[in-house]
Design an enzyme around this catalytic site. Sequence first.
Site, PDB file in Angstrom:
ATOM      1  N   ASP A  37     127.480 -57.737   0.630  1.00 38.14           N
ATOM      2  CA  ASP A  37     126.593 -56.689   1.164  1.00 38.14           C
ATOM      3  C   ASP A  37     127.359 -55.751   2.087  1.00 38.14           C
ATOM      4  O   ASP A  37     127.144 -54.531   2.077  1.00 38.14           O
ATOM      5  CB  ASP A  37     125.434 -57.354   1.921  1.00 38.14           C
ATOM      6  CG  ASP A  37     124.428 -56.357   2.480  1.00 38.14           C
ATOM      7  OD1 ASP A  37     124.081 -55.396   1.768  1.00 38.14           O
ATOM      8  OD2 ASP A  37     123.966 -56.548   3.612  1.00 38.14           O
ATOM      9  N   MET A  46     123.151 -79.224  -2.259  1.00 37.12           N
ATOM     10  CA  MET A  46     122.458 -77.945  -2.419  1.00 37.12           C
ATOM     11  C   MET A  46     122.521 -77.119  -1.136  1.00 37.12           C
ATOM     12  O   MET A  46     122.646 -75.902  -1.179  1.00 37.12           O
ATOM     13  CB  MET A  46     120.997 -78.165  -2.837  1.00 37.12           C
ATOM     14  CG  MET A  46     120.830 -78.820  -4.204  1.00 37.12           C
ATOM     15  SD  MET A  46     121.866 -78.129  -5.537  1.00 37.12           S
ATOM     16  CE  MET A  46     121.383 -76.409  -5.527  1.00 37.12           C
ATOM     17  N   GLU A  47     122.458 -77.810   0.005  1.00 33.81           N
ATOM     18  CA  GLU A  47     122.555 -77.100   1.281  1.00 33.81           C
ATOM     19  C   GLU A  47     123.951 -76.466   1.435  1.00 33.81           C
ATOM     20  O   GLU A  47     124.076 -75.325   1.898  1.00 33.81           O
ATOM     21  CB  GLU A  47     122.282 -78.063   2.445  1.00 33.81           C
ATOM     22  CG  GLU A  47     120.814 -78.389   2.657  1.00 33.81           C
ATOM     23  CD  GLU A  47     120.225 -79.328   1.597  1.00 33.81           C
ATOM     24  OE1 GLU A  47     120.992 -79.908   0.800  1.00 33.81           O
ATOM     25  OE2 GLU A  47     118.981 -79.466   1.570  1.00 33.81           O
ATOM     26  N   LEU A  90     112.802 -77.649  -6.368  1.00 31.70           N
ATOM     27  CA  LEU A  90     112.650 -79.100  -6.476  1.00 31.70           C
ATOM     28  C   LEU A  90     113.511 -79.842  -5.463  1.00 31.70           C
ATOM     29  O   LEU A  90     113.675 -81.069  -5.537  1.00 31.70           O
ATOM     30  CB  LEU A  90     112.949 -79.548  -7.909  1.00 31.70           C
ATOM     31  CG  LEU A  90     112.119 -78.798  -8.968  1.00 31.70           C
ATOM     32  CD1 LEU A  90     112.457 -79.288 -10.363  1.00 31.70           C
ATOM     33  CD2 LEU A  90     110.624 -78.917  -8.717  1.00 31.70           C
ATOM     34  N   CYS A  91     114.049 -79.124  -4.491  1.00 31.99           N
ATOM     35  CA  CYS A  91     114.909 -79.688  -3.450  1.00 31.99           C
ATOM     36  C   CYS A  91     114.046 -80.279  -2.326  1.00 31.99           C
ATOM     37  O   CYS A  91     113.037 -79.693  -1.940  1.00 31.99           O
ATOM     38  CB  CYS A  91     115.733 -78.532  -2.875  1.00 31.99           C
ATOM     39  SG  CYS A  91     117.426 -78.931  -2.530  1.00 31.99           S
ATOM     40  N   HIS A  92     114.478 -81.412  -1.780  1.00 32.12           N
ATOM     41  CA  HIS A  92     113.741 -82.042  -0.692  1.00 32.12           C
ATOM     42  C   HIS A  92     114.125 -81.439   0.657  1.00 32.12           C
ATOM     43  O   HIS A  92     115.304 -81.183   0.889  1.00 32.12           O
ATOM     44  CB  HIS A  92     114.056 -83.546  -0.654  1.00 32.12           C
ATOM     45  CG  HIS A  92     113.615 -84.273  -1.871  1.00 32.12           C
ATOM     46  ND1 HIS A  92     114.370 -84.289  -3.023  1.00 32.12           N
ATOM     47  CD2 HIS A  92     112.499 -84.983  -2.147  1.00 32.12           C
ATOM     48  CE1 HIS A  92     113.733 -84.992  -3.947  1.00 32.12           C
ATOM     49  NE2 HIS A  92     112.597 -85.422  -3.452  1.00 32.12           N
TER      50      HIS A  92
END
Lengths: 162, 162, 162, 162, 162, 162
Positions: free
Chosen positions: F129, F114-115, F78-80
């Site tokens: 990793d 969010m980024e 739902l992120c733009h």
Amino acid sequence: MADGTELTHVGADGSARMVDVSAKAVTQRIATAQAVLSTTPEVMRLLVAGELPKGEALAVARVAGILGAKQTSSLIPLCHPLPISSAKVDFEPAESSVRIVATVKTTGVTGVEMEALTAASVAALTLYDMIKAVDRGAVIGELLVVAKSGGASGEWSREVPA
Amino acid sequence: MADGTELTHVGADGSARMVDVSAKAVTQRIATAQAVLSTTPEVMRLLVAGELPKGEALAVARVAGILGAKQTSSLIPLCHPLPISSAKVDFEPAESSVRIVATVKTTGVTGVEMEALTAASVAALTLYDMIKAVDRGAVIGELLVVAKSGGASGEWSREVPA
Amino acid sequence: MADGTELTHVGADGSARMVDVSAKAVTQRIATAQAVLSTTPEVMRLLVAGELPKGEALAVARVAGILGAKQTSSLIPLCHPLPISSAKVDFEPAESSVRIVATVKTTGVTGVEMEALTAASVAALTLYDMIKAVDRGAVIGELLVVAKSGGASGEWSREVPA
Amino acid sequence: MADGTELTHVGADGSARMVDVSAKAVTQRIATAQAVLSTTPEVMRLLVAGELPKGEALAVARVAGILGAKQTSSLIPLCHPLPISSAKVDFEPAESSVRIVATVKTTGVTGVEMEALTAASVAALTLYDMIKAVDRGAVIGELLVVAKSGGASGEWSREVPA
Amino acid sequence: MADGTELTHVGADGSARMVDVSAKAVTQRIATAQAVLSTTPEVMRLLVAGELPKGEALAVARVAGILGAKQTSSLIPLCHPLPISSAKVDFEPAESSVRIVATVKTTGVTGVEMEALTAASVAALTLYDMIKAVDRGAVIGELLVVAKSGGASGEWSREVPA
Amino acid sequence: MADGTELTHVGADGSARMVDVSAKAVTQRIATAQAVLSTTPEVMRLLVAGELPKGEALAVARVAGILGAKQTSSLIPLCHPLPISSAKVDFEPAESSVRIVATVKTTGVTGVEMEALTAASVAALTLYDMIKAVDRGAVIGELLVVAKSGGASGEWSREVPA
């Protein structure tokens, strides 16, 4: 253009970064890049001549180049995402080679050299993929920026090696 | 290798297709490709010398090349997706150029030339991106397959132009 | 085929999941799907006739469909990633419509219906994109699986509505 | 809308191109598209009724459609990348079918019909993926643009076939 | 497991590489990872309780996690692409937190810890995205591998901090 | 910030949606997020000390984080999509842990929390990793937003747990 004493994508401590372009002006920017695929006259006939009535080999490479331009910021780590406003890829076939010319436009804060170069190289690689069974030794060269305009550095173009 | 009278990726009617590889044997396959970025001695010093204590410019290009190898079948339309079992990208800096050498392995039904070429070209484009503010005129050339092994066509290698 | 009393992708508590296919046999699997784009006779002439000497509109849609097939597991959340061994997209033009037929093969543990359907729908959407300025009202329909073979359910095909 | 005598995405020589939109105005644009998945009454009960307490099958398709809208310019070769400002996907279940309605907004230079169509088709394909084990013969149809507004062509809508 | 004196992904000269797994055995491998999102009791009620009749917030995060697992080798540079044979993401809500548990299976040459961790972290980030307007201070923690099996190192599991 | 009685990404009927941001102002926005990877002192020495002359392990994680930031809207449903104008990822090594700090800027209509969070988590996963063969039990925690500015909610920052 920088004064040549530092790389803009590397900080004072040598670490990589995506350059801050938030203060740059939004202008229309255009860049043209090219690549040259060198192969044999026989392969060139297969790529462009009547044996391929639909000329679809070049169409496949063209589409790949245009899609590649839109993937530039996913492929090149420090490249900014850009709203591309047009992209085209053209082919100039010669006797034993084909020149691929890609032109990309944006209205944005950074130039589109990388998008044009990515389009040209992906189109060239796509052609190689289609001919590698008949000419594994084909070579891609002269991948370079031909011209750019827009932004603080204005117009720029170069002589392309003949 | 085909006999040179047809392109394997184009059907009898000239339409493009992804070649059917379902009958090919699963073998270990290796390919090595290269590209050469030609720039100036000053830029080469910036890329590899003490001014960049962490050598991070090359590391960025290396990572981009490895990630690029994994995107090959998304970029090159008629390329088959392959489970890459290893990928590496090395740099051989010279006075005013740097040779990028990418080697990719798979255990699969098709060769990995396109993955090695894509790795080399994305790494080269990433280096260009980092130096373009100081040498816009840099050129990428000699993008070619150096050697491949595995599959029906066996071992193959070429002299690389000096 | 399940007995129709449950959805395989939804657990006993109603939550979505990617079905476990680790115990399924690796076999060769083929699926063919289609879509039909309905437009006007004039647009059909533009898409396939002499005004487009290279027939490149269809080539663009074909490439998009093949690339779309390779993106299936990124687009359809509960779909398994599959090593596609061949993909082709063909067009059957009629007076005011074009039928798009996509065939995909794999050697793997799940069928390739979703890949064939994705190829057909992306090719159809790409055609719509190219004609929308001249026929915004064009409709895509009859997107369905025509036939599949391989795996536990064996051969299956259907009558395609005329 | 063009006058119907040419395809905008194809140049004078028949080659494909990404249309230049750099001179178009930035306005708010909205598009609504739909698709209809036709299946059986039993499958419709599984998709929407109490057996699936969380209704998660529809939620999965909704998320896939929204994510699909954001992938439009990667899937459709000549589509421009757009900053989507909202996207929603709704479902209208009927006895033996479900209508999927996707609405997308942007503030940009091109319309969002392709984004809305892509959202609707990816949501429909995702539903098909979840029901294919119980109704392989389900069909997706009536994939079309319902309405659009914004840009030079203003408001447009159509009657949806009942 | 290595002896702790070297990093497997870094060559003798300190350069990064994708480890060569071409000699490893193909076995079934499973990994479970978790993350914990800590927020407020009010937000937990919004996420899981009756105000959200369809429980769709968790479904969105679940789908994002499953799709994220399939993107692992595109996100983590030195990770090998793997054919995932199943993936699931579950939620264990507590008073003011929710534990996200992701389990991934493959039949392949490398383990799937990274896929399970990526699924758990993308699901957790998706939940954060949906609640950030009401609890910007929410924290994601305890992102770790809970258990793994298959491959040369056999079974492994850990106590999860309570 | 909302009043805490509803989730902005969920409609009145509980269905998920991408919030409409078309009426929000375009401003410069910055967000900083962090994650902490906890491991052993031995692993920390491998990650940052002289055994890795080029410090390339951190460089790989840095590049992965920056590329991850650009994939945010593909990963978080739902992120733009946002035009990132800069991104950087820094590391603060301690005796048995390393703090990863990501800062992202945009000039756009939504924030970049969010980024920044995605960059921090992908960088942390990339480090895991590379060390998992020597410390499978390493844990990622304290993934949170440290500060944000720009947009309607203005400046915000938090104390980071020591």
